[in-house]
Motif scaffolding. Structure first.
Motif, PDB file in Angstrom:
ATOM      1  N   ILE A  71      -8.286   2.111  -1.081  1.00 49.56           N
ATOM      2  CA  ILE A  71      -7.953   3.156  -2.059  1.00 49.56           C
ATOM      3  C   ILE A  71      -6.910   2.640  -3.047  1.00 49.56           C
ATOM      4  CG2 ILE A  71      -6.908   5.429  -2.327  1.00 49.56           C
ATOM      5  CD1 ILE A  71      -8.173   6.173   0.367  1.00 49.56           C
ATOM      6  N   ALA A  72      -5.922   1.908  -2.533  1.00 47.00           N
ATOM      7  CA  ALA A  72      -4.875   1.390  -3.407  1.00 47.00           C
ATOM      8  C   ALA A  72      -5.415   0.383  -4.412  1.00 47.00           C
ATOM      9  CB  ALA A  72      -3.774   0.751  -2.567  1.00 47.00           C
ATOM     10  N   VAL A  80       0.832  -1.203   0.000  1.00 46.23           N
ATOM     11  CA  VAL A  80       0.000   0.000   0.000  1.00 46.23           C
ATOM     12  C   VAL A  80       0.869   1.256   0.000  1.00 46.23           C
ATOM     13  CG1 VAL A  80      -1.616   1.342   1.388  1.00 46.23           C
ATOM     14  CG2 VAL A  80      -2.005  -1.095   1.047  1.00 46.23           C
ATOM     15  N   THR A  81       1.941   1.244   0.789  1.00 45.59           N
ATOM     16  CA  THR A  81       2.834   2.396   0.836  1.00 45.59           C
ATOM     17  C   THR A  81       3.457   2.653  -0.526  1.00 45.59           C
ATOM     18  OG1 THR A  81       3.315   1.983   3.172  1.00 45.59           O
ATOM     19  CG2 THR A  81       4.873   3.369   1.949  1.00 45.59           C
ATOM     20  N   GLU A  87       0.838   4.249  -2.692  1.00 49.55           N
ATOM     21  CA  GLU A  87       0.589   5.642  -2.308  1.00 49.55           C
ATOM     22  C   GLU A  87       1.685   6.579  -2.801  1.00 49.55           C
ATOM     23  OE1 GLU A  87      -1.935   4.918   1.832  1.00 49.55           O
ATOM     24  OE2 GLU A  87       0.253   5.191   1.882  1.00 49.55           O
ATOM     25  N   ARG A  88       2.872   6.060  -2.998  1.00 46.04           N
ATOM     26  CA  ARG A  88       3.986   6.878  -3.478  1.00 46.04           C
ATOM     27  C   ARG A  88       4.040   6.944  -5.003  1.00 46.04           C
ATOM     28  NH1 ARG A  88       8.594   4.587   0.767  1.00 46.04           N
ATOM     29  NH2 ARG A  88       7.807   5.713   2.611  1.00 46.04           N
ATOM     30  N   GLN A 100      -5.454   4.662 -10.414  1.00 47.80           N
ATOM     31  CA  GLN A 100      -4.049   4.997 -10.181  1.00 47.80           C
ATOM     32  C   GLN A 100      -3.518   5.730 -11.405  1.00 47.80           C
ATOM     33  OE1 GLN A 100      -2.665   4.488  -7.292  1.00 47.80           O
ATOM     34  NE2 GLN A 100      -4.411   3.368  -6.472  1.00 47.80           N
ATOM     35  N   ARG A 144      -6.718   2.368   3.700  1.00 41.35           N
ATOM     36  CA  ARG A 144      -5.640   2.679   2.753  1.00 41.35           C
ATOM     37  C   ARG A 144      -5.571   1.647   1.635  1.00 41.35           C
ATOM     38  NH1 ARG A 144      -0.460   2.653   6.111  1.00 41.35           N
ATOM     39  NH2 ARG A 144       0.478   3.189   4.073  1.00 41.35           N
TER      40      ARG A 144
END
Length: 333
Positions: free
Chosen positions: A82-83, A27-28, A31-32, A88, A79
């Motif tokens: 959303i991912a 997920v991180t 998000e990036r 995207q 989170r």
């Protein structure tokens, strides 16, 4: 919390924490901005771990595990949702897709509404042109006094010619503000032509027809004074873009009106929803074109004094618009 409950929470977390950490890592990365670079296997893993985390959250709520664990899982699941499900795509990607595919395809699908928009404006121009040569008093019926700026049947031919080729430095200094005013005015016209189309097309047709009447009366005045070629060039540098934008905005409104009048097999609400997708794209295209027309009208039209150059610039830019609408994105996705 009792000792038994704490042990139950610790055991529950120990059994699943590795999956949660892995999900948090994926997920991180998403998000990036690295979601598009996830491998196929990693994307599958992200979806699988998201479903597993939602199940864990449901169980944790049912058995009343400790609050800190619930808060952690709720945040992680939100989170991950959303991912997994949010589009995207960067802003640049959205703009590129609109320019390269969505906009020209919407224009081609909306050919009937666009045809009606251009026909309404052209019909208005022909009617006003013919009526002027029967009686020049019709000019005052069609042309708003504020828009005419003294260019009416009572003006001398030299005054009309000077207005077409005005190089006065005071005039040039005010062109920026003039362009802003015209951009605002034309945007309002296009907005109403678009927004009123849903009322069975009639208001949009009348508004676009009226704009054609104004144009036809203005051209007829100059043709009568032997300035037809000059006014054609004067109008072309911005009018090819500006008038097309108004007709395109009206075409979007006609698309909504036609969906309302002829919904086909769909309920009228669903037909309007489907038609609105292309109609909104046409409104955005019209706004872009009006902005370009505002720059051309406020600066290029007076800074360029050659009729031939005005014609070349106006119709050259018009050819670029047409090429975009007709040639872009024919390949099926």
């Amino acid at each position: 919390m009792s000792e038994t409950a704490r042990l139950r929470s610790a055991r529950f977390r120990e059994q699943r924490e590795a999956d949660w950490k892995r999900l948090e890592e994926l997920v991180t990365r998403a998000e990036r901005g690295a979601a598009a670079r996830l491998s196929f296997e990693e994307s599958q893993e992200l979806a699988r771990l998201y479903r597993s985390a939602t199940t864990s959250l449901s169980v944790a709520r049912d058995v009343s595990l400790d609050k800190a664990l619930l808060v952690y899982l709720e945040a992680l699941v939100a989170r991950a949702f959303i991912a997994v499900y949010a589009p995207q795509e960067t802003l640049g990607g959205v703009v590129t897709r609109f320019v390269a595919r969505s906009a020209p395809q919407a224009m081609r699908r909306s050919w009937l509404g666009l045809l009606l928009g251009f026909l309404a404006m052209g019909l208005g121009g022909i009617i006003a042109y013919a009526l002027y040569f029967q009686d020049s008093a019709w000019y005052y019926t069609f042309m708003p006094a504020g828009l005419a700026g003294g260019r009416d049947p009572g003006a001398s031919t030299e005054m009309l010619r000077d207005a077409l080729f005005d190089t006065d430095h005071n005039v040039l200094a005010s062109l920026g503000a003039f362009a802003a005013f015209l951009f605002s005015h034309n945007t309002r016209v296009a907005f109403f032509a678009f927004a009123l189309g849903i009322f069975a097309c009639v208001p949009s047709f009348l508004l676009t027809l009226y704009n054609g009447l104004v144009l036809g009366a203005f051209v007829a005045l100059h043709v009568e004074r032997g300035l037809g070629y000059e006014v054609f060039g004067w109008l072309s540098i911005h009018g090819v873009t500006e008038l097309s934008a108004i007709a395109i905005a009206a075409g979007g409104g006609f698309g909504l009106g036609l969906a309302f009048l002829f919904p086909g097999d769909m309920p009228r609400k669903d037909a309007l929803r489907a038609a609105s997708k292309d109609a909104v794209k046409l409104a955005i295209i019209a706004a872009i074109m009006l902005f370009a027309a505002g720059l051309l009208e406020g600066f290029g039209r007076q800074l360029i004094q050659s009729t031939e150059v005005r014609l070349a610039v106006g119709w050259g830019i018009g050819a670029l618009w047409l090429g975009w609408f007709l040639l872009a994105s024919w390949r099926r996705r």
